[in-house]
Design an enzyme around this catalytic site. Structure first.
Site, PDB file in Angstrom:
ATOM      1  N   CYS A   1       0.914  -1.229  -0.004  1.00 46.55           N
ATOM      2  CA  CYS A   1      -0.053   0.027  -0.017  1.00 46.55           C
ATOM      3  C   CYS A   1       0.689   1.236   0.058  1.00 46.55           C
ATOM      4  CB  CYS A   1      -0.892   0.042   1.263  1.00 46.55           C
ATOM      5  SG  CYS A   1      -1.856  -1.327   1.449  1.00 46.55           S
ATOM      6  N   ASN A  13      -1.707   2.259   5.829  1.00 49.03           N
ATOM      7  CA  ASN A  13      -0.834   0.916   5.563  1.00 49.03           C
ATOM      8  C   ASN A  13      -0.590   0.089   6.925  1.00 49.03           C
ATOM      9  OD1 ASN A  13      -0.642   2.294   3.065  1.00 49.03           O
ATOM     10  ND2 ASN A  13       1.570   2.357   3.187  1.00 49.03           N
ATOM     11  N   GLY A  14      -0.583  -1.234   6.567  1.00 49.92           N
ATOM     12  CA  GLY A  14      -0.462  -1.900   7.725  1.00 49.92           C
ATOM     13  C   GLY A  14      -1.659  -2.747   8.264  1.00 49.92           C
ATOM     14  N   LYS A  34      13.317 -14.972 -11.007  1.00 50.16           N
ATOM     15  CA  LYS A  34      12.803 -13.781 -11.840  1.00 50.16           C
ATOM     16  C   LYS A  34      11.930 -14.353 -13.039  1.00 50.16           C
ATOM     17  CE  LYS A  34      14.095 -11.053 -10.348  1.00 50.16           C
ATOM     18  NZ  LYS A  34      14.533 -10.867  -9.155  1.00 50.16           N
ATOM     19  N   HIS A  71      16.839 -36.514  -7.593  1.00 47.43           N
ATOM     20  CA  HIS A  71      16.356 -37.233  -6.180  1.00 47.43           C
ATOM     21  C   HIS A  71      14.779 -36.975  -6.437  1.00 47.43           C
ATOM     22  CE1 HIS A  71      20.311 -37.990  -4.578  1.00 47.43           C
ATOM     23  NE2 HIS A  71      20.477 -36.893  -4.905  1.00 47.43           N
ATOM     24  N   LYS A  73       6.220  -4.185  -4.434  1.00 48.53           N
ATOM     25  CA  LYS A  73       7.670  -3.926  -4.192  1.00 48.53           C
ATOM     26  C   LYS A  73       8.067  -4.072  -2.871  1.00 48.53           C
ATOM     27  CE  LYS A  73      11.713  -2.859  -5.926  1.00 48.53           C
ATOM     28  NZ  LYS A  73      12.248  -3.877  -6.395  1.00 48.53           N
TER      29      LYS A  73
HETATM   30  C1  F6R Z   1      12.101 -10.405  -6.143  1.00 52.19           C
HETATM   31  C2  F6R Z   1      11.830  -9.313  -5.161  1.00 52.19           C
HETATM   32  C3  F6R Z   1      11.416  -9.841  -3.726  1.00 52.19           C
HETATM   33  C4  F6R Z   1      12.215  -9.137  -2.867  1.00 52.19           C
HETATM   34  C5  F6R Z   1      11.907  -9.302  -1.531  1.00 52.19           C
HETATM   35  C6  F6R Z   1      12.789  -8.734  -0.360  1.00 52.19           C
HETATM   36  O1  F6R Z   1      12.122  -9.888  -7.311  1.00 52.19           O
HETATM   37  O2  F6R Z   1      12.068  -8.332  -5.417  1.00 52.19           O
HETATM   38  O3  F6R Z   1      11.625 -11.430  -3.608  1.00 52.19           O
HETATM   39  O4  F6R Z   1      13.629  -9.332  -3.057  1.00 52.19           O
HETATM   40  O5  F6R Z   1      10.276  -8.926  -1.160  1.00 52.19           O
HETATM   41  O6  F6R Z   1      12.673  -7.440  -0.491  1.00 52.19           O
HETATM   42  P1  F6R Z   1      13.588  -6.472   0.211  1.00 52.19           P
HETATM   43  O7  F6R Z   1      14.811  -6.479  -0.455  1.00 52.19           O
HETATM   44  O8  F6R Z   1      13.068  -4.856  -0.130  1.00 52.19           O
HETATM   45  O9  F6R Z   1      13.726  -6.803   1.541  1.00 52.19           O
END
Ligand code: F6R
Length: 613
Positions: A2, A105-106, A490, A509, A608
């Site tokens: 959020c 948020n939260g 990815k 395995h 993100k």
């Molecule tokens: C994958 C990705 C996520 C983050 C994860 C941790 O492309 O971006 O797996 O790596 O959510 O996020 P951070 O690094 O911000 O703690």
């Protein structure tokens, strides 16, 4: 996840807020809303879907004069937790009187009990959200002082929050507070912007204040008054963002992900520059704040993170053991505090997080601090909660990472971990000469990555042959094993192809049962110790009809000939090779996803910054 934006000043609030939400789109969300103060009333417009849809909705809800008249408001992008992403569940939420609006948020963990109590007092709720309950609770506490009402309400909630609240009764202020969910306040010229993420502020000002947990601020157009929840004033420093607003634009690339992949020679250059000392054959990482003696006394390194950051930690594990001769292990941050980890003052805990806000990693940091470990962080976002709570560590300097799929943060994390391992190694068995050689190899990383990026068109062509498959396996050994995990992550997150990363020896395995004619195997067959064994594993797959895409070392023709397709990376140190190898896989995943028509920068269901457990 959020996103919050709040504005009070002299500009047209609705426009500023909607533009701010656009800057937060990269965080991942599924509905959006905005509330503005018009004379003595609060007007709200909300919509499921994208911010563009909200903008159309707000223009339709309010006539042009009204849309541009208000100079105070709050806005939100919601990533659904309590209730589906509908208009009614979107924020802002109003209290019972309709005079108070809240974005949040939260998660309010005790919202059911609070809701039942308020319903008993005659409150009526429209949404399924925990946030609407908090809005009503604030209204219920309001006896003519909004600040006090928010304090009183927050004393009654369990859980996490970053909030912004406004009231038609007190139009000259916005109240904002945080516990576990970030809030940054930007102090402009006659205007103040509140946001959950600095990228919504950078277009207005570079001067910001980061709230700490349990801070609550009364924000006006030209003042910020911060207290704790017991109304005791607290002082927070004004920081400089140091962010360039152009860095958050696509700069001619079709997607942020492609831009960020291409930026890696520069971002790696920024992460490495000034941090290598060739005279002593070591690295200079002042942020670690450790003396050589403290480093020499460490008995273990514990690396924690989630997702891509966890994979960087797995490369770090190899680096610390191999270069620094110190026991190293990686722990998944979400599990860390629940497994009651054994830690002491000779353990170095390194929390790895691009955003510096990941809830599980933050909780792990707190657990490690509690247990008396030596805790430091490796974050990209300057001033983020994890960076501030650890107080020591190394920033990546990768620049803002907008695409949900992490690319440049991963390569910078690995580069910094290599420099950390080099520093620890020099305090142990690593000679000056060995240190010097590795420092030179690290210095060359940006160049190695640039060579891989030059193969973009070739990789795009290869990707076309793999884009129709629905399953793929990535295999590798040694430091290439985490690269296989990251390559698979990815591919799956942006192309929705079911992809799994395995240690090359593990396929037989169990997973080998899934192979059939044409199943893609992406093999990390780089010329490092263990390559011959990986080649054996590749043959086992080929015998079952798999199609092999190899990541091989430039000039290793014999290995390249074993592959149906190959991408080559320059010859370099085995640990350093993880970086160009992963860049090849980032480009592969990108092109597969593009050919499948996927929404690359904001994949479905993803956020993100993952600020909930
Ligand atoms: C994958 C990705 C996520 C983050 C994860 C941790 O492309 O971006 O797996 O790596 O959510 O996020 P951070 O690094 O911000 O703690």
């Amino acid at each position: 996840m959020c996103g919050i934006v709040g504005y009070i000043g002299k500009a047209d609030a609705a426009t500023v807020l909607i533009n701010g939400l656009r800057r937060l789109e990269y965080r991942g969300y599924d509905s959006a809303g905005v509330a503005i103060l018009d004379d003595d009333r609060v007007l709200v417009s909300k919509s499921p879907g994208k911010v563009a849809k909200l903008s159309d909705k707000a223009h339709a809800d309010w006539d042009a004069a009204l849309f541009h008249r208000a100079s105070t408001g709050i806005a939100h992008t919601r990533w659904a937790t309590h209730g589906p992403p509908t208009e009614v569940n979107a924020h802002p939420h109003l209290d019972q009187s309709g005079d108070i609006a809240l974005v949040h948020n939260g998660i309010i963990e005790n919202y059911r009990a609070l809701r039942a109590r308020l319903e008993g007092k005659g409150h009526h709720f429209y949404s399924e959200t925990d946030t609407e309950v908090l809005a009503h609770l604030i209204g219920d506490c309001d006896k003519g002082d909004l600040f006090q009402a928010v304090c009183d309400a927050l004393h009654q909630v369990n859980g996490t929050f970053g909030i912004a609240v406004l009231s038609a009764q007190e139009p000259d202020k916005i109240i904002t507070a945080r516990r576990g969910s970030p809030i940054v306040i930007g102090m402009g010229d006659g205007e103040t912007i509140i946001a959950s993420d600095a990228s919504a502020i950078v277009a207005h000002t570079q001067r910001v204040i980061y709230l700490d947990d349990n801070d609550i601020a009364i924000v006006t157009a030209d003042s910020v008054d911060i207290r704790d929840l017991n109304n005791i004033p607290v002082t927070r420093e004004i920081a400089e963002l140091g962010l360039d607003s152009a860095a958050a634009e696509k700069g001619g690339y079709e997607h942020f992900m492609l831009k960020e992949i291409h930026e890696q020679p520069d971002s790696l250059g920024n992460a490495i520059r000034g941090r290598l000392d060739f005279d002593i054959g070591s690295s200079v990482l002042a942020g670690m704040g450790t003396s050589p003696r403290e480093l020499a006394e460490l008995s273990r390194v514990v690396l924690i993170g989630c997702g891509t950051s966890l994979h960087a930690g797995l490369v770090g594990e190899y680096a610390f053991e191999d270069l620094a001769d110190i026991h190293a292990e990686v722990q998944q941050a979400a599990e860390f505090r629940y497994r009651n980890p054994i830690l002491g003052s000779r353990d170095l805990v390194v929390a790895i997080s691009q955003s510096g806000e990941t809830a599980d990693t933050l909780a792990a940091v707190r657990e490690a601090n509690q247990k008396g470990a030596f805790v430091m962080s490796l974050c990209n976002v300057v001033g983020s909660t994890i960076a501030r709570e650890t107080g020591r560590g190394v920033y990546l300097h990768a620049g803002p990472e907008i695409s949900v799929a992490s690319t440049k943060a991963f390569t910078c994390q690995v580069a910094v971990l290599l420099m950390m391992a080099l520093k620890l190694g020099r305090g142990r068995r690593f000679s000056r000469e060995d240190g010097y050689k590795l420092a030179r190899e690290i210095e060359a990383i940006p160049e190695l990555v640039a060579k891989v990026i030059l193969q973009n068109d070739k990789i795009a062509k290869i990707a076309a042959d793999y884009s129709k498959n629905e399953h793929a396996f990535f295999i590798g050994r040694g430091p290439m094993y985490p690269v296989a995990l990251e390559g698979a992550l990815k591919l799956k997150e942006i192309s929705y192809i079911h992809a799994e990363g395995y240690h090359a020896a593990e396929l037989k395995h169990g997973p080998i049962a899934l192979l059939e004619k044409g199943t893609p195997i992406i093999a990390l067959a780089v010329d490092i110790p263990g390559k011959d064994k990986t080649l054996g594993n590749i043959e086992e797959c080929r015998a079952r009809g798999a199609r092999i895409l190899g990541i091989v070392t430039e000039g290793d023709h014999e290995t390249a000939e074993c592959m149906d397709d190959f991408i080559s990376i320059p010859r370099c140190h085995p640990l350093v090779a993880t970086i160009p190898a992963v860049v090849a896989l980032q480009l592969f995943a990108y092109h597969v996803a593009r050919l499948r028509g996927c929404e690359i920068d904001q994949p479905r269901n993803l956020a993100k910054s993952v600020t909930v457990e």
